[in-house]
Write a protein that holds these residues in place. Structure first.
Motif, short mmCIF file in Angstrom:
data_model
loop_
_atom_site.label_atom_id
_atom_site.label_comp_id
_atom_site.label_asym_id
_atom_site.label_seq_id
_atom_site.Cartn_x
_atom_site.Cartn_y
_atom_site.Cartn_z
N ILE A 89 0.97 -1.26 0.11
CA ILE A 89 -0.05 0.02 -0.08
C ILE A 89 0.86 1.05 -0.16
N TYR A 90 0.89 1.83 -0.88
CA TYR A 90 1.31 3.31 -1.12
C TYR A 90 0.46 4.31 -0.37
N SER A 91 0.92 5.24 0.41
CA SER A 91 0.43 6.33 1.29
C SER A 91 1.03 7.45 1.13
N SER A 92 0.60 8.58 0.71
CA SER A 92 1.56 9.56 0.74
C SER A 92 1.94 10.15 2.14
N LEU A 93 1.06 9.74 3.33
CA LEU A 93 1.33 10.16 4.43
C LEU A 93 1.48 8.75 5.30
N GLU A 94 2.12 8.77 6.54
CA GLU A 94 2.23 7.67 7.37
C GLU A 94 0.72 7.33 7.76
N PRO A 95 0.38 6.19 7.69
CA PRO A 95 -0.90 5.51 8.17
C PRO A 95 -1.30 6.08 9.70
N CYS A 96 -2.24 6.22 9.79
CA CYS A 96 -2.72 6.65 11.24
C CYS A 96 -2.55 5.58 12.36
N SER A 97 -2.33 6.00 13.63
CA SER A 97 -2.27 4.83 14.74
C SER A 97 -3.29 5.54 15.70
N SER A 98 -3.55 6.68 15.67
CA SER A 98 -4.68 7.25 16.44
C SER A 98 -5.82 7.93 16.03
N ARG A 99 -7.20 7.56 16.30
CA ARG A 99 -8.38 8.00 15.34
C ARG A 99 -9.45 8.20 16.38
N ARG A 100 -9.93 9.44 16.22
CA ARG A 100 -11.18 9.79 17.11
C ARG A 100 -12.50 9.46 16.23
N SER A 101 -12.49 9.68 14.74
CA SER A 101 -13.65 9.39 14.09
C SER A 101 -14.27 7.97 13.75
N ARG A 102 -13.42 7.17 13.87
CA ARG A 102 -13.74 5.71 13.61
C ARG A 102 -13.19 4.81 14.71
N PRO A 103 -13.81 3.51 14.84
CA PRO A 103 -13.04 2.63 15.78
C PRO A 103 -11.91 1.96 15.57
N ARG A 104 -11.27 1.87 14.27
CA ARG A 104 -9.91 1.20 13.87
C ARG A 104 -9.20 2.18 13.06
N THR A 105 -7.81 2.30 13.39
CA THR A 105 -6.95 3.21 12.73
C THR A 105 -6.53 2.55 11.39
N CYS A 106 -5.91 3.40 10.75
CA CYS A 106 -5.53 2.70 9.28
C CYS A 106 -4.26 1.65 9.56
N THR A 107 -3.62 1.85 10.49
CA THR A 107 -2.54 0.77 10.96
C THR A 107 -3.35 -0.39 11.29
N GLN A 108 -4.24 -0.46 12.22
CA GLN A 108 -4.94 -1.64 12.47
C GLN A 108 -5.42 -2.17 11.03
N LEU A 109 -6.21 -1.62 10.21
CA LEU A 109 -6.78 -2.08 8.99
C LEU A 109 -5.52 -2.55 8.32
N ILE A 110 -4.70 -2.23 8.02
CA ILE A 110 -3.36 -2.63 7.22
C ILE A 110 -3.05 -3.96 7.71
N LEU A 111 -2.77 -3.96 9.15
CA LEU A 111 -2.39 -5.26 9.41
C LEU A 111 -3.55 -6.21 9.74
N ALA A 112 -4.66 -5.97 9.68
CA ALA A 112 -5.71 -6.94 9.71
C ALA A 112 -5.89 -7.48 8.03
N ALA A 113 -5.80 -6.58 7.15
CA ALA A 113 -5.89 -6.86 5.80
C ALA A 113 -4.77 -7.81 5.39
N GLY A 114 -3.69 -7.92 6.17
CA GLY A 114 -2.40 -8.82 5.94
C GLY A 114 -1.61 -8.20 4.79
N ILE A 115 -1.61 -7.01 4.57
CA ILE A 115 -0.62 -6.40 3.55
C ILE A 115 0.85 -6.34 4.16
N GLY A 116 1.60 -6.93 3.16
CA GLY A 116 3.07 -7.04 3.51
C GLY A 116 4.00 -5.99 3.58
#
Length: 169
Positions: A89-116
């Motif tokens: 996954i190419y992201s212009s900005l570091e994936p978030c690890s803290s989030r107010r608007s959703r239950p899961r952060t982008c970091t958690q979503l990437i880990l759960a998806a199994g992207i290497g």
């Protein structure tokens, strides 16, 4: 300059990494303006170089982050998360690890998806949150590559939030 977070030695970015990351940065230019959120673009690419999905901040929902949108688009296309260990996954900005608007952060979503692998240009400045996405992804076994010499392009897109010198860059 490129470096791998959570690993001992730098990893050179390939020309393909630079091309895909540049495309993710271009996607970020489509983001609806916000005074409280960064403009970010993300692209998921299979191990064979096939573009699987993309997204950008606030593209389908005002609370959506770019990585979240790309992962949702992938799931919506029937691509799911099977076989993503070789994907990047190419992201212009570091994936978030803290989030107010959703239950899961982008970091958690990437880990759960199994992207290497994750490639990004700019660590998230501490303006809106204290981000440790690259570190957490590395701890989770994901190869994390920062292409810091492209960070200026991300700062330019986010100039509405990052006046010169505000992020240390």
């Amino acid at each position: 300059m490129s470096r791998v977070a959570g690993r001992g030695s730098p990893s050179p970015a390939s020309e393909a990494d630079r091309r895909w990351l540049r495309e993710a940065i271009e996607l970020s230019r489509r983001c609806p303006p916000s005074d409280t959120a960064y403009s970010v673009g993300a692209i998921i690419v299979a191990g064979d170089g096939t573009r699987l999905a993309d997204g950008y901040s606030r593209d389908v929902d005002p609370r959506f982050h770019a990585e979240e949108s790309a992962l949702a688009a992938l799931a919506g296309s029937g691509g799911g998360s099977a076989g993503l260990a070789d994907a990047t996954i190419y992201s212009s900005l570091e994936p978030c690890s803290s989030r107010r608007s959703r239950p899961r952060t982008c970091t958690q979503l990437i880990l759960a998806a199994g992207i290497g692998r994750v490639v990004f240009a700019l660590h998230e400045p501490p303006l809106l949150a204290d981000c440790h996405g690259a570190e957490l992804l590395g701890q989770g076994g994901v190869e994390v590559v920062e292409i810091a010499d492209m960070a200026r392009l991300v700062r330019d897109v986010n100039a509405h939030l990052l006046p010169p010198g505000a992020d240390g860059g």
